[in-house]
Design an enzyme around this catalytic site. Structure first.
Site, PDB file in Angstrom:
ATOM      1  N   GLU A  85      32.863  49.005  57.428  1.00  0.00           N
ATOM      2  CA  GLU A  85      32.905  50.446  57.232  1.00  0.00           C
ATOM      3  C   GLU A  85      33.968  50.835  56.200  1.00  0.00           C
ATOM      4  O   GLU A  85      33.753  51.738  55.387  1.00  0.00           O
ATOM      5  CB  GLU A  85      33.190  51.143  58.565  1.00  0.00           C
ATOM      6  CG  GLU A  85      32.110  50.934  59.627  1.00  0.00           C
ATOM      7  CD  GLU A  85      32.296  49.667  60.429  1.00  0.00           C
ATOM      8  OE1 GLU A  85      31.615  49.517  61.452  1.00  0.00           O
ATOM      9  OE2 GLU A  85      33.115  48.801  60.025  1.00  0.00           O
ATOM     10  N   THR A 263      21.451   8.904  68.089  1.00  0.00           N
ATOM     11  CA  THR A 263      21.443   9.381  66.709  1.00  0.00           C
ATOM     12  C   THR A 263      22.611   8.805  65.929  1.00  0.00           C
ATOM     13  O   THR A 263      22.478   8.436  64.756  1.00  0.00           O
ATOM     14  CB  THR A 263      21.493  10.924  66.684  1.00  0.00           C
ATOM     15  OG1 THR A 263      20.349  11.447  67.365  1.00  0.00           O
ATOM     16  CG2 THR A 263      21.513  11.443  65.262  1.00  0.00           C
ATOM     17  N   LEU A 271      26.562  15.235  59.445  1.00  0.00           N
ATOM     18  CA  LEU A 271      26.423  16.548  60.079  1.00  0.00           C
ATOM     19  C   LEU A 271      27.257  17.620  59.383  1.00  0.00           C
ATOM     20  O   LEU A 271      27.878  18.466  60.035  1.00  0.00           O
ATOM     21  CB  LEU A 271      26.798  16.483  61.574  1.00  0.00           C
ATOM     22  CG  LEU A 271      25.956  15.536  62.437  1.00  0.00           C
ATOM     23  CD1 LEU A 271      26.393  15.615  63.890  1.00  0.00           C
ATOM     24  CD2 LEU A 271      24.473  15.861  62.308  1.00  0.00           C
ATOM     25  N   GLU A 355      20.629  18.752  67.068  1.00  0.00           N
ATOM     26  CA  GLU A 355      19.887  17.873  66.153  1.00  0.00           C
ATOM     27  C   GLU A 355      19.763  16.495  66.784  1.00  0.00           C
ATOM     28  O   GLU A 355      20.071  15.485  66.173  1.00  0.00           O
ATOM     29  CB  GLU A 355      20.610  17.771  64.806  1.00  0.00           C
ATOM     30  CG  GLU A 355      20.634  19.061  64.021  1.00  0.00           C
ATOM     31  CD  GLU A 355      21.012  18.837  62.569  1.00  0.00           C
ATOM     32  OE1 GLU A 355      20.349  18.026  61.893  1.00  0.00           O
ATOM     33  OE2 GLU A 355      21.991  19.458  62.114  1.00  0.00           O
ATOM     34  N   GLY A 358      14.653  12.755  71.188  1.00  0.00           N
ATOM     35  CA  GLY A 358      13.759  13.267  72.223  1.00  0.00           C
ATOM     36  C   GLY A 358      14.339  13.279  73.626  1.00  0.00           C
ATOM     37  O   GLY A 358      14.096  14.209  74.393  1.00  0.00           O
TER      38      GLY A 358
END
Length: 628
Positions: A85, A263, A271, A355, A358
């Site tokens: 603002e 992973t 990452l 990320e 499964g």
């Protein structure tokens, strides 16, 4: 923002209007009002990833003449920076008189001085159009009431303004602050599951159904389960370079990125949002057994920190190895996604990007912590009976048990198709719930703070202005006998890690921190430089850092009488900096922290209360602070 706008086109579940509620208001041009509110939402999205845990704020000022020209715009870059603002008012200048201000969210000054509201009122703004009320309970409705009490006309979408165009603008406001809305309503961070998969699939029990038929190919089945890797486990690269750039952008908008141990072992990821902007999200690895490699990209914390969350007692020796590399290890009695996101909520995170593979994806979905899915579908066929799927076993045996995505959108990204949708609708906080303050006005015997312990952490907390990250500049003496204005206490504190160093580069480090755009940026820069160049940190830092912080805090309260009064009003209460991970300045997760910030504030409070002159004379605003 283009992606958010694309999603808004299909958004139908979070906000619903009955046909009878649509009102034709001839006093205002609804189409223009709606477009300017959407523009404010679009502007606010520029700060995504930088404002957390604060809302994304944007402001547009338009003249009230027949041409309705935009004369000023602004957005909040980060905590501690100039409010949207104020920026818009400064840009509009004299054109503010009698103009209309459009904001995507109700202003929420948490530092106690109502900077944003004062800017609108003093500039002569006559009308304010607000997209949504502030989702935080202690701020909800306060700015609206304050503006109306000053004679400004305030219109809130969905309450004072209702039409088809307003509904669309309201969607934009909800989408751009979805993380904060989820956090406020559910007390968990907004969690997004992202994965890339191939085109080939087959009829069998699946975990997620897209509620519209996928039109990316001529396969007759709308129920598609692709592969996320070959049968051998090789997964680089499924999606295109353009899709991977979008992933970097998603990381840059998130507070943290979560992966599983598998992973780390197979992909050795970094990452980092290498092509997605300057914001670096925290990297989090979930591993029950800590069966992780001793050498991995994630263990390099010189650029961005890494947290490993694990089960209590897992591989104590390896925990020591990680700690020696600067990796933070957090133990849980039983490691599961729900407890992890609860912990990240306590750390103040708004948005989490998952990320993972499964198995962990299935666990996160089963735990109910995933709110949104981004599936990148590549036009590739890899086959393989045993190739892994994006989401593991959920225990579903019938198609009727499948989870429906809602508000599904499709976006072509190079050769790939990005399919996005929500597993849980964005909370609709439109109903006005009376705040504690409003209740207190009815019954003065009710107090909003009955507890003898006052917790504060982030600057949007009711007492958040006590934080060293609050946006209050301080004027402190320099080495040459003059005075320097620092943007915040945190700027001053981080820079003084390098004051007095004989290395000529130290002055460059101090200047870099001094010029940081926000307290968070100053903290990231100071900590990063300390990790990368420990030899540059002043040798007495551990002994003097509490004194440095105390001097800066005292200056802040002396320069801001309203903060000093607020601090004195807490007499009889214990002040606790509620950071669950800072065991020195904060209270720690289970109260094991030293809470030095709270201690310093209580010491300051005692000084102020014992000052007899302070009770006899009204507080005076100090323009400088002596180095005491």
């Amino acid at each position: 923002m283009a992606m958010a706008m694309a999603m808004a086109m299909g958004f139908a579940t979070a906000v619903k209007f009955k046909a009878s509620s649509i009102i034709n208001n001839s006093d205002h041009n609804h189409a223009l009002d709606a477009s300017y509110v959407k523009r404010a939402a679009e502007l606010s999205d520029k700060s995504a990833g930088f404002t957390s845990p604060h809302p994304n704020f944007g402001c547009v000022i338009s003249t009230t003449s027949s041409s309705r020209n935009v004369v000023g715009e602004g957005y909040l870059y980060a905590q501690g920076t100039k409010p949207a603002e104020v920026q818009a008012v400064e840009a509009a200048g004299e054109y503010c008189r009698g103009a209309t201000a459009y904001v995507n969210m109700e202003p929420g000054d948490c530092d106690g001085d109502n900077t944003a509201l004062s800017a609108l009122i003093q500039a002569g703004i006559s009308r304010v159009v607000i997209g949504i009320r502030h989702p935080l309970q202690h701020l909800r409705g306060k700015a609206i009431q304050a503006l109306r009490s000053e004679g400004l006309q305030v219109d809130v979408l969905g309450e004072d303004l209702r039409s088809v165009s307003m509904e669309d603008a309201l969607k934009s406001c909800l989408l751009v602050n979805a993380p904060l809305l989820y956090r406020s309503a559910s007390r968990v961070p907004f969690s997004v599951l992202k994965y890339a998969m191939t085109l080939d699939g087959e009829y069998h029990t699946i975990t997620i159904i897209f509620i519209q038929t996928c039109y990316i190919c001529t396969i007759s089945s709308p129920f598609l389960t692709g592969k996320i890797a070959a049968s051998s486990g090789h997964a680089s690269w499924i999606s295109s370079k353009k899709s991977r750039s979008r992933v970097f952008e998603l990381r840059g908008r998130s507070d943290a990125v979560i992966v599983g141990g598998n992973t780390v072992r197979k992909d050795n990821p970094r990452l980092t949002p290498r092509h997605g902007g300057g914001h670096l999200p925290m990297r989090i690895v979930m591993s029950q057994t800590l069966d992780l490699p001793e050498v991995a990209n994630l263990w390099n914390v010189t650029v961005v920190p890494t947290i490993v969350v694990t089960q209590r007692g897992a591989r104590r020796s390896f925990q020591k190895v990680l700690a020696s590399k600067g990796v933070e290890v957090v133990e849980f009695d039983i490691l599961n996604p729900k407890d992890v996101v609860d912990y990240l909520y306590d750390r103040g995170y708004l948005s989490i990007l998952w990320e993972c593979g499964g198995t962990l994806s299935a666990s996160a979905i089963s735990s109910g912590v995933i709110h949104k899915v981004h599936a990148f579908v590549a036009p590739k066929i890899i086959g393989g009976k045993n190739a892994p799927s994006p989401v593991g076993e959920l225990g579903m045996v019938e198609m009727t048990q499948a989870l429906d995505l809602i508000d599904v959108s499709y976006e072509q990204i190079g050769p790939d198709m990005l399919i996005s949708g929500y597993l849980q609708p964005i909370p609709d906080l439109t109903p006005v719930i009376p705040s504690v303050d409003e209740t207190s006005a009815i019954d003065p015997s009710l107090s909003p703070y009955d507890s003898p312990i006052i917790f504060f952490y982030k600057t949007w907390d009711p007492y958040g202005s006590f934080s060293n990250f609050s946006p209050h500049p301080i004027k402190m003496p320099d080495e040459n006998g003059g005075y320097v204005t620092w943007s915040s206490v945190e700027h001053y504190y981080q820079a003084h890690k390098f004051v007095g160093s004989s290395d000529p580069n130290a002055q460059n480090y101090i200047q870099e921190i001094f010029l940081s755009k926000s307290p968070e940026e100053a903290a990231r820069t100071g900590r990063k430089l300390q990790r990368e160049h420990p030899d540059m940190v002043r040798c007495d830092w551990e002994n003097v850092k509490t004194d440095v912080m105390y001097r800066a805090l005292k200056c802040k309260f002396l320069m801001n009488p309203h903060l000093k009064s607020m601090l004195k009003s807490t007499v009889g209460c214990v002040l606790v900096e509620a950071s669950p991970h800072d065991l020195f300045w904060g209270g720690g997760r289970d109260g094991e922290g030293l809470n030095y910030l709270g201690r310093l504030l209580m010491k300051l409070r005692s000084e102020f209360l014992s000052d007899d002159d302070d009770t006899l004379n009204p507080p005076q605003v100090s323009t400088t602070c002596e180095d005491t």
